[in-house]
Motif scaffolding. Sequence first.
Motif, PDB file in Angstrom:
ATOM      1  N   ARG A   6     -40.095 -33.763  42.932  1.00 43.58           N
ATOM      2  CA  ARG A   6     -39.153 -33.106  43.839  1.00 43.58           C
ATOM      3  C   ARG A   6     -39.504 -33.436  45.284  1.00 43.58           C
ATOM      4  O   ARG A   6     -40.663 -33.519  45.652  1.00 43.58           O
ATOM      5  CB  ARG A   6     -39.183 -31.577  43.665  1.00 43.58           C
ATOM      6  N   LYS A   7     -38.481 -33.638  46.093  1.00 46.63           N
ATOM      7  CA  LYS A   7     -38.664 -33.853  47.533  1.00 46.63           C
ATOM      8  C   LYS A   7     -38.628 -32.514  48.234  1.00 46.63           C
ATOM      9  O   LYS A   7     -37.917 -31.602  47.819  1.00 46.63           O
ATOM     10  CB  LYS A   7     -37.516 -34.692  48.093  1.00 46.63           C
ATOM     11  N   GLY A   8     -39.347 -32.433  49.326  1.00 51.64           N
ATOM     12  CA  GLY A   8     -39.298 -31.237  50.147  1.00 51.64           C
ATOM     13  C   GLY A   8     -37.980 -31.169  50.905  1.00 51.64           C
ATOM     14  O   GLY A   8     -37.355 -32.195  51.179  1.00 51.64           O
ATOM     15  N   LEU A   9     -37.560 -29.970  51.247  1.00 42.25           N
ATOM     16  CA  LEU A   9     -36.306 -29.771  51.967  1.00 42.25           C
ATOM     17  C   LEU A   9     -36.316 -30.513  53.305  1.00 42.25           C
ATOM     18  O   LEU A   9     -35.338 -31.160  53.673  1.00 42.25           O
ATOM     19  CB  LEU A   9     -36.065 -28.278  52.189  1.00 42.25           C
ATOM     20  N   GLY A  10     -37.441 -30.467  54.012  1.00 43.53           N
ATOM     21  CA  GLY A  10     -37.548 -31.171  55.288  1.00 43.53           C
ATOM     22  C   GLY A  10     -37.388 -32.672  55.145  1.00 43.53           C
ATOM     23  O   GLY A  10     -36.745 -33.322  55.974  1.00 43.53           O
ATOM     24  N   ASP A  11     -37.945 -33.220  54.070  1.00 49.76           N
ATOM     25  CA  ASP A  11     -37.812 -34.656  53.811  1.00 49.76           C
ATOM     26  C   ASP A  11     -36.349 -35.036  53.583  1.00 49.76           C
ATOM     27  O   ASP A  11     -35.870 -36.057  54.085  1.00 49.76           O
ATOM     28  CB  ASP A  11     -38.629 -35.074  52.589  1.00 49.76           C
ATOM     29  N   LYS A  39     -33.287 -36.014  42.071  1.00 49.09           N
ATOM     30  CA  LYS A  39     -32.047 -35.570  41.447  1.00 49.09           C
ATOM     31  C   LYS A  39     -32.264 -35.315  39.955  1.00 49.09           C
ATOM     32  O   LYS A  39     -31.829 -34.287  39.428  1.00 49.09           O
ATOM     33  CB  LYS A  39     -30.948 -36.613  41.648  1.00 49.09           C
ATOM     34  N   ALA A  40     -32.952 -36.226  39.287  1.00 49.92           N
ATOM     35  CA  ALA A  40     -33.219 -36.059  37.854  1.00 49.92           C
ATOM     36  C   ALA A  40     -34.083 -34.828  37.595  1.00 49.92           C
ATOM     37  O   ALA A  40     -33.813 -34.048  36.675  1.00 49.92           O
ATOM     38  CB  ALA A  40     -33.891 -37.316  37.293  1.00 49.92           C
ATOM     39  N   ALA A  41     -35.113 -34.647  38.405  1.00 45.99           N
ATOM     40  CA  ALA A  41     -35.993 -33.485  38.238  1.00 45.99           C
ATOM     41  C   ALA A  41     -35.237 -32.192  38.498  1.00 45.99           C
ATOM     42  O   ALA A  41     -35.426 -31.191  37.806  1.00 45.99           O
ATOM     43  CB  ALA A  41     -37.199 -33.599  39.172  1.00 45.99           C
ATOM     44  N   GLY A  42     -34.357 -32.200  39.476  1.00 43.14           N
ATOM     45  CA  GLY A  42     -33.564 -31.016  39.798  1.00 43.14           C
ATOM     46  C   GLY A  42     -32.582 -30.657  38.707  1.00 43.14           C
ATOM     47  O   GLY A  42     -32.354 -29.484  38.415  1.00 43.14           O
ATOM     48  N   GLN A  43     -32.008 -31.677  38.088  1.00 41.28           N
ATOM     49  CA  GLN A  43     -31.058 -31.431  37.009  1.00 41.28           C
ATOM     50  C   GLN A  43     -31.757 -31.000  35.721  1.00 41.28           C
ATOM     51  O   GLN A  43     -31.195 -30.248  34.932  1.00 41.28           O
ATOM     52  CB  GLN A  43     -30.214 -32.675  36.750  1.00 41.28           C
ATOM     53  N   ALA A  44     -32.981 -31.456  35.519  1.00 39.70           N
ATOM     54  CA  ALA A  44     -33.717 -31.122  34.300  1.00 39.70           C
ATOM     55  C   ALA A  44     -34.249 -29.691  34.326  1.00 39.70           C
ATOM     56  O   ALA A  44     -34.441 -29.087  33.274  1.00 39.70           O
ATOM     57  CB  ALA A  44     -34.873 -32.102  34.107  1.00 39.70           C
ATOM     58  N   GLN A  45     -34.468 -29.165  35.513  1.00 38.86           N
ATOM     59  CA  GLN A  45     -35.022 -27.819  35.640  1.00 38.86           C
ATOM     60  C   GLN A  45     -33.892 -26.798  35.726  1.00 38.86           C
ATOM     61  O   GLN A  45     -33.026 -26.893  36.588  1.00 38.86           O
ATOM     62  CB  GLN A  45     -35.889 -27.728  36.898  1.00 38.86           C
ATOM     63  N   PRO A  46     -33.872 -25.815  34.830  1.00 39.32           N
ATOM     64  CA  PRO A  46     -32.815 -24.794  34.883  1.00 39.32           C
ATOM     65  C   PRO A  46     -32.861 -24.015  36.203  1.00 39.32           C
ATOM     66  O   PRO A  46     -33.936 -23.777  36.756  1.00 39.32           O
ATOM     67  CB  PRO A  46     -33.151 -23.859  33.719  1.00 39.32           C
ATOM     68  N   ASP A  47     -31.694 -23.626  36.697  1.00 37.08           N
ATOM     69  CA  ASP A  47     -31.616 -22.875  37.952  1.00 37.08           C
ATOM     70  C   ASP A  47     -32.422 -21.583  37.890  1.00 37.08           C
ATOM     71  O   ASP A  47     -32.957 -21.135  38.899  1.00 37.08           O
ATOM     72  CB  ASP A  47     -30.164 -22.552  38.310  1.00 37.08           C
ATOM     73  N   GLN A  54     -36.013 -24.424  46.333  1.00 40.68           N
ATOM     74  CA  GLN A  54     -35.483 -25.524  45.523  1.00 40.68           C
ATOM     75  C   GLN A  54     -33.965 -25.414  45.388  1.00 40.68           C
ATOM     76  O   GLN A  54     -33.257 -26.416  45.447  1.00 40.68           O
ATOM     77  CB  GLN A  54     -36.119 -25.526  44.136  1.00 40.68           C
ATOM     78  N   LYS A  55     -33.460 -24.200  45.210  1.00 39.21           N
ATOM     79  CA  LYS A  55     -32.012 -24.011  45.103  1.00 39.21           C
ATOM     80  C   LYS A  55     -31.318 -24.430  46.391  1.00 39.21           C
ATOM     81  O   LYS A  55     -30.284 -25.097  46.354  1.00 39.21           O
ATOM     82  CB  LYS A  55     -31.692 -22.557  44.771  1.00 39.21           C
ATOM     83  N   VAL A  56     -31.896 -24.050  47.529  1.00 41.45           N
ATOM     84  CA  VAL A  56     -31.321 -24.441  48.823  1.00 41.45           C
ATOM     85  C   VAL A  56     -31.379 -25.962  48.972  1.00 41.45           C
ATOM     86  O   VAL A  56     -30.406 -26.592  49.396  1.00 41.45           O
ATOM     87  CB  VAL A  56     -32.050 -23.748  49.993  1.00 41.45           C
ATOM     88  N   GLY A  57     -32.507 -26.552  48.619  1.00 38.48           N
ATOM     89  CA  GLY A  57     -32.651 -28.002  48.722  1.00 38.48           C
ATOM     90  C   GLY A  57     -31.641 -28.744  47.878  1.00 38.48           C
ATOM     91  O   GLY A  57     -31.051 -29.736  48.312  1.00 38.48           O
ATOM     92  N   VAL A  60     -28.288 -28.410  49.606  1.00 33.65           N
ATOM     93  CA  VAL A  60     -28.223 -29.288  50.775  1.00 33.65           C
ATOM     94  C   VAL A  60     -28.014 -30.730  50.324  1.00 33.65           C
ATOM     95  O   VAL A  60     -27.183 -31.445  50.889  1.00 33.65           O
ATOM     96  CB  VAL A  60     -29.514 -29.165  51.636  1.00 33.65           C
ATOM     97  N   SER A  61     -28.706 -31.155  49.297  1.00 33.53           N
ATOM     98  CA  SER A  61     -28.542 -32.521  48.793  1.00 33.53           C
ATOM     99  C   SER A  61     -27.119 -32.767  48.350  1.00 33.53           C
ATOM    100  O   SER A  61     -26.535 -33.799  48.652  1.00 33.53           O
ATOM    101  CB  SER A  61     -29.492 -32.774  47.621  1.00 33.53           C
ATOM    102  N   GLY A  62     -26.566 -31.821  47.646  1.00 33.25           N
ATOM    103  CA  GLY A  62     -25.190 -31.957  47.192  1.00 33.25           C
ATOM    104  C   GLY A  62     -24.206 -31.991  48.343  1.00 33.25           C
ATOM    105  O   GLY A  62     -23.274 -32.790  48.368  1.00 33.25           O
ATOM    106  N   ALA A  63     -24.424 -31.155  49.335  1.00 32.74           N
ATOM    107  CA  ALA A  63     -23.537 -31.089  50.480  1.00 32.74           C
ATOM    108  C   ALA A  63     -23.630 -32.343  51.346  1.00 32.74           C
ATOM    109  O   ALA A  63     -22.654 -32.747  51.972  1.00 32.74           O
ATOM    110  CB  ALA A  63     -23.840 -29.864  51.332  1.00 32.74           C
ATOM    111  N   LEU A  64     -24.801 -32.948  51.353  1.00 32.11           N
ATOM    112  CA  LEU A  64     -25.009 -34.145  52.173  1.00 32.11           C
ATOM    113  C   LEU A  64     -24.748 -35.436  51.411  1.00 32.11           C
ATOM    114  O   LEU A  64     -24.986 -36.518  51.927  1.00 32.11           O
ATOM    115  CB  LEU A  64     -26.439 -34.165  52.737  1.00 32.11           C
ATOM    116  N   GLY A  65     -24.307 -35.329  50.196  1.00 30.28           N
ATOM    117  CA  GLY A  65     -23.978 -36.535  49.452  1.00 30.28           C
ATOM    118  C   GLY A  65     -24.990 -36.924  48.409  1.00 30.28           C
ATOM    119  O   GLY A  65     -24.906 -37.991  47.840  1.00 30.28           O
ATOM    120  N   GLY A  66     -25.971 -36.088  48.131  1.00 31.60           N
ATOM    121  CA  GLY A  66     -26.951 -36.395  47.084  1.00 31.60           C
ATOM    122  C   GLY A  66     -27.752 -37.628  47.383  1.00 31.60           C
ATOM    123  O   GLY A  66     -28.048 -37.939  48.525  1.00 31.60           O
ATOM    124  N   THR A  67     -28.070 -38.383  46.347  1.00 26.84           N
ATOM    125  CA  THR A  67     -28.823 -39.617  46.530  1.00 26.84           C
ATOM    126  C   THR A  67     -27.895 -40.738  46.913  1.00 26.84           C
ATOM    127  O   THR A  67     -26.693 -40.655  46.786  1.00 26.84           O
ATOM    128  CB  THR A  67     -29.571 -40.001  45.231  1.00 26.84           C
TER     129      THR A  67
END
Length: 68
Positions: A6-11, A39-47, A54-57, A60-67
């Motif tokens: 997982r990437k940090g939110l700041g990254d 993205k894969a790690a985030g999808q594999a881990q249940p909310d 992590q939920k905010v991150g 944010v990834s989704g709102a900014l276009g993901g990978t």
Amino acid sequence: MSDIGRKGLGDKVEEKATPDSQKSTLTQAKETITGAGDKAAGQAQPDTEKSATQKVGDSVSGALGGTK
């Protein structure tokens, strides 16, 4: 960053804030690879098992276009 893969939110925010035209090819490739892993790690881990950060991150990834 508390979880492997997982990437940090700041990254995530920093990567999106810097235009690709200002990044080297190596940096862009690294971001693409680590972004796909995040993205894969985030999808594999249940909310239900994600921290608030992590939920905010993920939001944010989704709102900014993901990978790339």
